[in-house]
Design a protein around this motif. Structure first.
Motif, PDB file in Angstrom:
ATOM      1  N   LEU A 157       0.814  -1.209   0.000  1.00  0.00           N
ATOM      2  CA  LEU A 157       0.000   0.000   0.000  1.00  0.00           C
ATOM      3  C   LEU A 157       0.856   1.271   0.000  1.00  0.00           C
ATOM      4  CD1 LEU A 157      -2.735  -1.124   2.543  1.00  0.00           C
ATOM      5  CD2 LEU A 157      -2.956  -0.958   0.057  1.00  0.00           C
ATOM      6  N   PHE A 158       1.891   1.296   0.815  1.00  0.00           N
ATOM      7  CA  PHE A 158       2.686   2.525   0.899  1.00  0.00           C
ATOM      8  C   PHE A 158       3.569   2.719  -0.323  1.00  0.00           C
ATOM      9  CE2 PHE A 158       1.243   2.227   5.223  1.00  0.00           C
ATOM     10  CZ  PHE A 158       1.082   3.555   5.597  1.00  0.00           C
ATOM     11  N   ALA A 159       3.909   1.641  -1.011  1.00  0.00           N
ATOM     12  CA  ALA A 159       4.629   1.801  -2.271  1.00  0.00           C
ATOM     13  C   ALA A 159       3.761   2.494  -3.314  1.00  0.00           C
ATOM     14  CB  ALA A 159       5.090   0.440  -2.795  1.00  0.00           C
ATOM     15  N   ALA A 160       2.445   2.310  -3.201  1.00  0.00           N
ATOM     16  CA  ALA A 160       1.510   2.926  -4.152  1.00  0.00           C
ATOM     17  C   ALA A 160       1.049   4.309  -3.716  1.00  0.00           C
ATOM     18  CB  ALA A 160       0.296   2.017  -4.339  1.00  0.00           C
ATOM     19  N   GLN A 161       1.318   4.697  -2.476  1.00  0.00           N
ATOM     20  CA  GLN A 161       0.845   5.986  -1.942  1.00  0.00           C
ATOM     21  C   GLN A 161       1.445   7.148  -2.724  1.00  0.00           C
ATOM     22  OE1 GLN A 161       2.087   6.752   2.097  1.00  0.00           O
ATOM     23  NE2 GLN A 161       1.694   8.940   1.873  1.00  0.00           N
ATOM     24  N   VAL A 176      -4.476  14.053   3.748  1.00  0.00           N
ATOM     25  CA  VAL A 176      -5.441  13.194   3.061  1.00  0.00           C
ATOM     26  C   VAL A 176      -4.849  11.805   2.784  1.00  0.00           C
ATOM     27  CG1 VAL A 176      -6.983  13.060   1.033  1.00  0.00           C
ATOM     28  CG2 VAL A 176      -6.490  15.255   2.076  1.00  0.00           C
ATOM     29  N   PHE A 177      -3.573  11.594   3.093  1.00  0.00           N
ATOM     30  CA  PHE A 177      -2.950  10.309   2.791  1.00  0.00           C
ATOM     31  C   PHE A 177      -3.672   9.155   3.477  1.00  0.00           C
ATOM     32  CE2 PHE A 177      -0.920  10.807   6.875  1.00  0.00           C
ATOM     33  CZ  PHE A 177      -0.585   9.519   7.290  1.00  0.00           C
ATOM     34  N   ASP A 178      -4.297   9.402   4.657  1.00  0.00           N
ATOM     35  CA  ASP A 178      -5.035   8.328   5.330  1.00  0.00           C
ATOM     36  C   ASP A 178      -6.179   7.824   4.456  1.00  0.00           C
ATOM     37  OD1 ASP A 178      -4.170   8.380   8.476  1.00  0.00           O
ATOM     38  OD2 ASP A 178      -4.088  10.379   7.616  1.00  0.00           O
ATOM     39  N   VAL A 179      -6.895   8.749   3.834  1.00  0.00           N
ATOM     40  CA  VAL A 179      -8.011   8.364   2.959  1.00  0.00           C
ATOM     41  C   VAL A 179      -7.490   7.586   1.758  1.00  0.00           C
ATOM     42  CG1 VAL A 179      -9.924   9.214   1.550  1.00  0.00           C
ATOM     43  CG2 VAL A 179      -9.354  10.367   3.694  1.00  0.00           C
ATOM     44  N   GLU A 180      -6.368   8.029   1.218  1.00  0.00           N
ATOM     45  CA  GLU A 180      -5.770   7.319   0.088  1.00  0.00           C
ATOM     46  C   GLU A 180      -5.438   5.877   0.457  1.00  0.00           C
ATOM     47  OE1 GLU A 180      -2.036   7.873  -3.027  1.00  0.00           O
ATOM     48  OE2 GLU A 180      -1.853   8.586  -0.969  1.00  0.00           O
ATOM     49  N   LEU A 181      -4.860   5.673   1.642  1.00  0.00           N
ATOM     50  CA  LEU A 181      -4.504   4.317   2.072  1.00  0.00           C
ATOM     51  C   LEU A 181      -5.743   3.443   2.218  1.00  0.00           C
ATOM     52  CD1 LEU A 181      -1.782   5.122   4.741  1.00  0.00           C
ATOM     53  CD2 LEU A 181      -1.410   4.006   2.523  1.00  0.00           C
ATOM     54  N   ILE A 182      -6.803   4.015   2.800  1.00  0.00           N
ATOM     55  CA  ILE A 182      -8.040   3.255   2.970  1.00  0.00           C
ATOM     56  C   ILE A 182      -8.638   2.907   1.605  1.00  0.00           C
ATOM     57  CG2 ILE A 182     -10.410   3.381   3.837  1.00  0.00           C
ATOM     58  CD1 ILE A 182      -9.230   5.192   6.111  1.00  0.00           C
ATOM     59  N   TYR A 183      -8.624   3.868   0.695  1.00  0.00           N
ATOM     60  CA  TYR A 183      -9.114   3.618  -0.659  1.00  0.00           C
ATOM     61  C   TYR A 183      -8.339   2.469  -1.309  1.00  0.00           C
ATOM     62  CZ  TYR A 183     -10.096   4.358  -5.619  1.00  0.00           C
ATOM     63  OH  TYR A 183     -10.448   4.175  -6.928  1.00  0.00           O
ATOM     64  N   LEU A 184      -7.009   2.516  -1.200  1.00  0.00           N
ATOM     65  CA  LEU A 184      -6.178   1.477  -1.799  1.00  0.00           C
ATOM     66  C   LEU A 184      -6.417   0.123  -1.140  1.00  0.00           C
ATOM     67  CD1 LEU A 184      -2.809   3.401  -2.215  1.00  0.00           C
ATOM     68  CD2 LEU A 184      -4.127   2.347  -4.065  1.00  0.00           C
ATOM     69  N   ARG A 243      -9.091  -0.985   0.355  1.00  0.00           N
ATOM     70  CA  ARG A 243     -10.388  -1.519  -0.059  1.00  0.00           C
ATOM     71  C   ARG A 243     -10.331  -2.010  -1.506  1.00  0.00           C
ATOM     72  NH1 ARG A 243     -14.422   2.369  -0.228  1.00  0.00           N
ATOM     73  NH2 ARG A 243     -16.000   0.741  -0.020  1.00  0.00           N
ATOM     74  N   ARG A 244      -9.681  -1.247  -2.358  1.00  0.00           N
ATOM     75  CA  ARG A 244      -9.611  -1.627  -3.765  1.00  0.00           C
ATOM     76  C   ARG A 244      -8.791  -2.908  -3.959  1.00  0.00           C
ATOM     77  NH1 ARG A 244     -10.902   0.997  -8.433  1.00  0.00           N
ATOM     78  NH2 ARG A 244      -9.762   0.393 -10.319  1.00  0.00           N
ATOM     79  N   ARG A 245      -7.767  -3.065  -3.133  1.00  0.00           N
ATOM     80  CA  ARG A 245      -6.903  -4.236  -3.246  1.00  0.00           C
ATOM     81  C   ARG A 245      -7.454  -5.449  -2.508  1.00  0.00           C
ATOM     82  NH1 ARG A 245      -3.761  -5.834  -6.214  1.00  0.00           N
ATOM     83  NH2 ARG A 245      -1.800  -6.120  -5.097  1.00  0.00           N
ATOM     84  N   GLY A 246      -8.599  -5.283  -1.837  1.00  0.00           N
ATOM     85  CA  GLY A 246      -9.252  -6.419  -1.215  1.00  0.00           C
ATOM     86  C   GLY A 246      -8.668  -6.867   0.100  1.00  0.00           C
ATOM     87  N   TYR A 247      -7.928  -5.996   0.771  1.00  0.00           N
ATOM     88  CA  TYR A 247      -7.367  -6.382   2.064  1.00  0.00           C
ATOM     89  C   TYR A 247      -8.467  -6.467   3.123  1.00  0.00           C
ATOM     90  CZ  TYR A 247      -2.575  -5.878   0.414  1.00  0.00           C
ATOM     91  OH  TYR A 247      -1.382  -6.047  -0.253  1.00  0.00           O
ATOM     92  N   ASP A 248      -8.264  -7.389   4.053  1.00  0.00           N
ATOM     93  CA  ASP A 248      -9.194  -7.566   5.161  1.00  0.00           C
ATOM     94  C   ASP A 248      -8.915  -6.477   6.198  1.00  0.00           C
ATOM     95  OD1 ASP A 248     -10.991  -8.516   6.962  1.00  0.00           O
ATOM     96  OD2 ASP A 248     -10.062 -10.479   7.227  1.00  0.00           O
ATOM     97  N   ILE A 249      -9.900  -5.619   6.450  1.00  0.00           N
ATOM     98  CA  ILE A 249      -9.708  -4.438   7.290  1.00  0.00           C
ATOM     99  C   ILE A 249     -10.497  -4.572   8.583  1.00  0.00           C
ATOM    100  CG2 ILE A 249     -10.009  -1.932   7.434  1.00  0.00           C
ATOM    101  CD1 ILE A 249      -9.847  -1.840   4.371  1.00  0.00           C
ATOM    102  N   ALA A 250      -9.843  -4.304   9.707  1.00  0.00           N
ATOM    103  CA  ALA A 250     -10.504  -4.270  11.008  1.00  0.00           C
ATOM    104  C   ALA A 250     -10.592  -2.827  11.482  1.00  0.00           C
ATOM    105  CB  ALA A 250      -9.728  -5.093  12.033  1.00  0.00           C
ATOM    106  N   ARG A 275      -6.403   4.733 -10.727  1.00  0.00           N
ATOM    107  CA  ARG A 275      -7.342   4.059 -11.633  1.00  0.00           C
ATOM    108  C   ARG A 275      -6.727   2.813 -12.255  1.00  0.00           C
ATOM    109  NH1 ARG A 275      -5.842   8.888 -13.850  1.00  0.00           N
ATOM    110  NH2 ARG A 275      -4.722   8.866 -15.845  1.00  0.00           N
ATOM    111  N   ALA A 276      -5.380   2.734 -12.262  1.00  0.00           N
ATOM    112  CA  ALA A 276      -4.728   1.560 -12.840  1.00  0.00           C
ATOM    113  C   ALA A 276      -4.517   0.451 -11.811  1.00  0.00           C
ATOM    114  CB  ALA A 276      -3.380   1.953 -13.447  1.00  0.00           C
ATOM    115  N   VAL A 277      -4.806   0.730 -10.539  1.00  0.00           N
ATOM    116  CA  VAL A 277      -4.637  -0.293  -9.514  1.00  0.00           C
ATOM    117  C   VAL A 277      -5.725  -1.347  -9.684  1.00  0.00           C
ATOM    118  CG1 VAL A 277      -4.668  -0.775  -7.032  1.00  0.00           C
ATOM    119  CG2 VAL A 277      -3.548   1.294  -7.900  1.00  0.00           C
TER     120      VAL A 277
END
Length: 271
Positions: free
Chosen positions: A195-199, A205-213, A215-222, A258-260
């Motif tokens: 995730l941070f390599a893609a940040q 706003v970086f927190d929102v970006e990480l959450i977006y990534l 979710r898009r990458r399908g990670y299991d989030i608690a 958009r390419a992720v």
């Protein structure tokens, strides 16, 4: 080869000379006690791994932040067994940039970043660590299970701005995550490096970006409710320039990524 897990805690710091010393005192005091329980029944440091790396990322501070960290005994072989303190100096690039550098530098099995002022106290670390046993990402949340919000101690104008920001962030990028801006988030190492390599965002706003990534990458989030205290001394002040930066960064998140490749339920990010 040891099979015991390891933990890294990344603390981004910019001009924190007044607060970094007491914050590290609090952190190392908690780790030193190694009890099963801490204050008021909070989980003790015995629930954390024996191997812990504390990494302070100095974000180009112009005060004595780096010097205060570098002369501490924990940074010079005089700390706790299994616990290390390291300082990484980087040019000033904003909190998002500093967190990214620290998270990518971390080699531990589990990596947590926290605010350098310990607004989320150290006794909350075991909560994120425990969540990472069964999840890829653990997001600290100041909203409690009963619906109460620990941010009520903030000035009214900051609460109002926070509500407006969340409404936009939720609709545009963060989805159902109710507290995107809690500076207390944990990751399994593989997820962190992915995730941070893609940040790309360096602002708050970086927190929102990480959450977006995530979710898009399908990670299991608690989502992990945590205690949090409003530490006075924040340098963030509402101003037109900051508002424009926040709005622009929030708007461009989906376009930057958009390419992720989106990972569907039932797949894994590595599939």
């Amino acid at each position: 080869m040891s099979t015991e897990p390891s933990l890294a805690v990344v603390l981004p710091a910019y001009n924190e000379a007044e607060r970094i010393g007491p914050a590290l005192d609090e952190l190392f005091g908690y780790l030193r006690r190694r009890g099963e329980q801490a204050r008021e029944g909070s989980p003790g440091a015995a629930r954390l791994p024996a191997a812990i790396d504390i990494l302070v990322v100095d974000d180009g501070s112009t005060d004595a932040t780096a010097e205060i960290v570098s002369v501490r005994p924990e940074a010079n072989g005089g700390g706790l067994d299994g616990v290390t303190l390291s300082l990484l100096r980087v040019p000033h690039g904003g909190k998002g940039a500093a967190v990214r550098v620290g998270m990518l530098a971390a080699t531990a099995d589990f990596v947590i970043f926290a605010d350098a002022d310990m607004a989320t106290p150290p006794d909350q670390l075991p909560l994120l660590f425990a969540a990472l046993a069964a999840h890829d990402v653990a997001l600290g949340s100041r909203i409690q299970p009963d619906g109460s919000d620990m941010r009520t101690s903030q000035p009214r104008y900051r609460r109002a701005l926070g509500r407006a920001f969340h409404a936009l962030a939720s609709a545009w990028a963060a989805g159902p995550v109710q507290d995107t801006q809690c500076g207390f988030k944990g990751f399994r190492r593989e997820a962190a490096h992915d995730l941070f390599a893609a940040q790309r965002i360096r602002s708050i706003v970086f927190d929102v970006e990480l959450i977006y990534l995530a979710r898009r990458r399908g990670y299991d989030i608690a989502i992990v409710p945590v205690h949090w205290y409003d530490r006075r001394g924040s340098r963030m002040r509402p101003r037109p320039g900051l508002a424009m930066t926040v709005a622009w960064d929030l708007f461009r998140i989906p376009f930057l990524h958009r390419a992720v490749r989106r990972v569907r339920r039932g797949q894994t990010p590595a599939d």
